[in-house]
Design a protein around this motif. Sequence first.
Motif, PDB file in Angstrom:
ATOM      1  N   GLN A 114      -1.339   3.469  13.630  1.00  0.00           N
ATOM      2  CA  GLN A 114      -1.818   2.277  12.930  1.00  0.00           C
ATOM      3  C   GLN A 114      -2.414   2.669  11.578  1.00  0.00           C
ATOM      4  OE1 GLN A 114      -1.458  -0.978  14.261  1.00  0.00           O
ATOM      5  NE2 GLN A 114      -0.159   0.246  15.634  1.00  0.00           N
ATOM      6  N   ILE A 115      -2.146   1.868  10.557  1.00  0.00           N
ATOM      7  CA  ILE A 115      -2.688   2.124   9.233  1.00  0.00           C
ATOM      8  C   ILE A 115      -4.161   1.722   9.200  1.00  0.00           C
ATOM      9  CG2 ILE A 115      -2.564   1.486   6.788  1.00  0.00           C
ATOM     10  CD1 ILE A 115       0.442   1.165   7.138  1.00  0.00           C
ATOM     11  N   ILE A 116      -5.007   2.631   8.714  1.00  0.00           N
ATOM     12  CA  ILE A 116      -6.440   2.351   8.636  1.00  0.00           C
ATOM     13  C   ILE A 116      -6.943   2.369   7.198  1.00  0.00           C
ATOM     14  CG2 ILE A 116      -6.889   3.237  10.952  1.00  0.00           C
ATOM     15  CD1 ILE A 116      -7.927   5.824   9.581  1.00  0.00           C
ATOM     16  N   GLY A 117      -6.101   2.784   6.258  1.00  0.00           N
ATOM     17  CA  GLY A 117      -6.508   2.797   4.860  1.00  0.00           C
ATOM     18  C   GLY A 117      -5.303   2.935   3.954  1.00  0.00           C
ATOM     19  N   ASP A 171       9.808   1.423   6.088  1.00  0.00           N
ATOM     20  CA  ASP A 171       9.655   0.514   7.231  1.00  0.00           C
ATOM     21  C   ASP A 171       8.193   0.210   7.544  1.00  0.00           C
ATOM     22  OD1 ASP A 171       8.909   2.983   8.159  1.00  0.00           O
ATOM     23  OD2 ASP A 171       9.836   2.737  10.134  1.00  0.00           O
ATOM     24  N   ASP A 172       7.287   0.386   6.569  1.00  0.00           N
ATOM     25  CA  ASP A 172       5.861   0.181   6.813  1.00  0.00           C
ATOM     26  C   ASP A 172       5.409  -1.269   6.661  1.00  0.00           C
ATOM     27  OD1 ASP A 172       5.008   2.694   7.560  1.00  0.00           O
ATOM     28  OD2 ASP A 172       4.629   3.365   5.501  1.00  0.00           O
ATOM     29  N   ALA A 173       6.305  -2.182   6.351  1.00  0.00           N
ATOM     30  CA  ALA A 173       5.894  -3.563   6.062  1.00  0.00           C
ATOM     31  C   ALA A 173       5.124  -4.178   7.224  1.00  0.00           C
ATOM     32  CB  ALA A 173       7.110  -4.406   5.705  1.00  0.00           C
ATOM     33  N   GLU A 174       5.633  -4.008   8.439  1.00  0.00           N
ATOM     34  CA  GLU A 174       4.966  -4.618   9.589  1.00  0.00           C
ATOM     35  C   GLU A 174       3.608  -3.975   9.839  1.00  0.00           C
ATOM     36  OE1 GLU A 174       4.351  -7.466  12.171  1.00  0.00           O
ATOM     37  OE2 GLU A 174       6.194  -7.306  10.973  1.00  0.00           O
ATOM     38  N   LEU A 175       3.541  -2.664   9.704  1.00  0.00           N
ATOM     39  CA  LEU A 175       2.257  -1.981   9.879  1.00  0.00           C
ATOM     40  C   LEU A 175       1.250  -2.429   8.827  1.00  0.00           C
ATOM     41  CD1 LEU A 175       3.308   1.710  10.709  1.00  0.00           C
ATOM     42  CD2 LEU A 175       2.297   0.030  12.266  1.00  0.00           C
ATOM     43  N   LEU A 176       1.720  -2.627   7.600  1.00  0.00           N
ATOM     44  CA  LEU A 176       0.822  -3.090   6.542  1.00  0.00           C
ATOM     45  C   LEU A 176       0.319  -4.499   6.813  1.00  0.00           C
ATOM     46  CD1 LEU A 176       2.743  -1.606   3.492  1.00  0.00           C
ATOM     47  CD2 LEU A 176       0.411  -0.998   4.171  1.00  0.00           C
ATOM     48  N   LYS A 177       1.179  -5.349   7.370  1.00  0.00           N
ATOM     49  CA  LYS A 177       0.740  -6.711   7.739  1.00  0.00           C
ATOM     50  C   LYS A 177      -0.342  -6.641   8.815  1.00  0.00           C
ATOM     51  CE  LYS A 177       5.062  -9.127   6.649  1.00  0.00           C
ATOM     52  NZ  LYS A 177       6.207  -9.886   7.213  1.00  0.00           N
TER      53      LYS A 177
END
Length: 894
Positions: free
Chosen positions: A90-93, A36-42
């Motif tokens: 939040q994804i930072i890397g 379910d990381d697609a939105e976070l990656l966007k």
Amino acid sequence: MHVTEADLPEDYPGHWDADVVLSNGSVCQIRAVKPDDAELLKQFQSQLSEETIYYRYFSPYDDLLQKDIERLIASDHNDRVGIVATVGGQIIGVAQYDRVSDNDGEIAFIVRDDFQGRGLGSILLEYLAAVARERGIRRFVADVLPGNRRMVATFERAGYRVAQELDEGIVHLAFEIDPTQEIGEVILRREERSEYQSVWRIMHPRGIAVIGASNSGDSLGGALVHRLVRGGYRGRVFPVHPDAGVVAGLPVFRSICDVPGQVDMAILVIPSDLVEDLAAECVEAGVHVLVVVSSGYSETGRVGADLQRKLVRIVRESGLRLVGPNSLGLINSDPRVKMNAVLSDRLPPRGRIALYTQSAPLSVAALNRLADRGLGVASSCATGNRGDISSDEFMRLWGQDSQVNVILMYLENIADPNKFLRVARSLAGTKPLVVVRSGRSSQAFPLGSQSRRTQLPAGAVEELLGAAGIIAVDNLDQMMDVAGLLSCQPLPPSRDVTVVGDSWELVNLAADTCVTAGMNLRNQRVVDRSPGCALLSAAIAELQEDPEAGSFIVVHSASVTEKDTGIVDALLDRSSTTAAPMVAVLHRSTGSNSMISRGEESGHGSVPAFATIDEAVNALGLVMEFADWRRRPTGEVSERDDVDLETARLVVDARLRPYVSGSGSIVSLVGSQLRRLTECYGLDVRPSYAVASEDDAVVAADRLGWPVVLYSADQRYEISADYEAQRLGLGSPEEVRTAYLSLAARLDAPALSQMRVQTMVEPGYPCVVRAIRDPLLGPVVAFGIAGIAPELLEDRAYHVAPLNQEAAERLIRTPESARVLWGYGGRDPADLSALTELLCRVGLMARDLPELHWLELNPVVVHRNGVAIVRANAWLRSADLGDDPLVRRLVRGL
């Protein structure tokens, strides 16, 4: 829809999850990409600059970004792997690899612009390499633009030897990712810098908010604000409480979010059921450190442990650090900080001792004892339940703090014993470290409500602590005895000791006690009692003229009417003129240990005074052992040019290939595979052949060469030194046949089915050498004399791998039964240099191969001309990222 832990695929690698300290001291989380990381990656990609996108994708087009997201989400955690770093959810890397061959993975990295320059790229590289090694990949390849020097530098600064090739405007990179000493040293240096910075921020806050501070008379928060203000704290203090008002002359804010200034630290003195919500508010307010004084967590049972897990998760996912819960607080007496944030009514003066404790009652007891003796504190931390910050991180800070000379620790649990020993060993070279460790009888190292146990015997753990330069004591009183000696007196120059006093009986008793403790009695003097202890002072002065006098133990028994003035002046006058430590044994009415000084604070030159001879000799003996450790050579671990690590890894990988990575499966390594592995490290195991009849035995003997030994490899006879399952020195076919029939008549079917023939070795001393992958302490080398008696008596020595020359030599000297190696009963002494070399090589193997669960060389016959490894057994365990020596991570306490 958010994917919960229960919804994750069965093959989701949860063991990759980790909390890591960035170079600025904050924390991020590392984990595998989730479905379910697609939105976070966007969101992550939307925050990247055009330059960052261009260097990653060689193009600014959005369709490439979407395709990359789809590829990441499709990770299978084996041939296609994606890992992400997050803060605050939040994804930072992002780092990823695609397997392009059996051994090669093509990698790519990208870090959010506002997190670049914090060491995140290096951390992602470390974890991706560890994951790749777990999945059988040994080399990374990558394509970068010529202008992307930052990416190339990331690989090179990590210690990798990068091959570069320019083709059509693209730089093709390739480098091996197997662990090397250089890579390991780089990672350890980065870990040290990051953890130092993280703890430095804790001990040097610019602003402190005390949440739960009211002006009511019983408010602990209010009391803490008063302590900070009265102590002269150099930063700003912000009381926070729903009922506004004034505390210690300061306005009270209703919420942390209402505070107008910079708040680096928030101290929570509130009921535990309110902490979670207020911790979240502190995150929003930009706080760096939470100090939770509140109790009601893991110390209360399962419900409290769940509360603690939630609190730690909130803190770490938000990039903060946590002291506590159930913490007593912090002290930093540096004049530039002057932080007295401790809920204790009595504090020691300012000094040069650093104190680390856990539970609040023990913290209060330790501070009171220091105050009783006038021993000053430079810095103190009571971590309570130790949900986050740990002892080794504070050692990083105090090791570089010029205002700290001695470090005291009361450890109820050790988060990562292997790392603790490594950091302690480095620290003790410059500053004494005195440790009280609970759990000696159980050998348990609890992590919150969970306990892990070492496989090693109790004596082995104490031995490993001593090998790291740690001064291990049994209780707080012993800690204070040693602390007073270390902080006020010089280190002993030798094990020589001079005993002087005005009581014949007590001086003799002290001298006997010193000799029993392993000290060298240099001088012994008894003088008559005299007014003001003038004769005693003169005797000390005379004995001090002997440059070999060593440490002084002064014994004085006061009369009923005598006051302490004379002995105090005599001791302080003579202490100021000696280059060796001086301790006193004073039989006084108080019956307690103390410090003799000319002021309230016990500074350099003050004399530790003990109520009993045993306590004085024990404290002095512990400090002598530390001084001996300091004087030992500190040689580096030498690599061996003939070690074939590549082939060794191929052997290990081939044996473990049928087993799932990270499953923990333990399998034996036998036959040609075992010989290949030992040969990779220059360990020559004598060949042997399995035989099933007397005819087989004769054929095997002809093939190996005469004379031979016939024996059963049954494990029941491994440590047996008798004649029950072996026949030695067989020099002809007839002797072999007779020996086989003799054993066949004595042994049962299982033992007879394991008969082997081997060439005889030169007579010598049989020893046993082991490499053990301990679940707590990591790779450990054990040594002892072979046989039933040494095994039963646990007459073994242990050292954390790898070993330098001096460590290997000390390992040989430690077992009592090892005295035979120097020659016994007219026999030739053993070749100790060859044995030392063998131990060093076993240590390298234990370090290099995290999959090596247990290696046993038994017996190793050490003779006058070298060593012969007669038998070897090895077991491998399918390792995962948690076993990788090149992964830095914070231990998750519960």
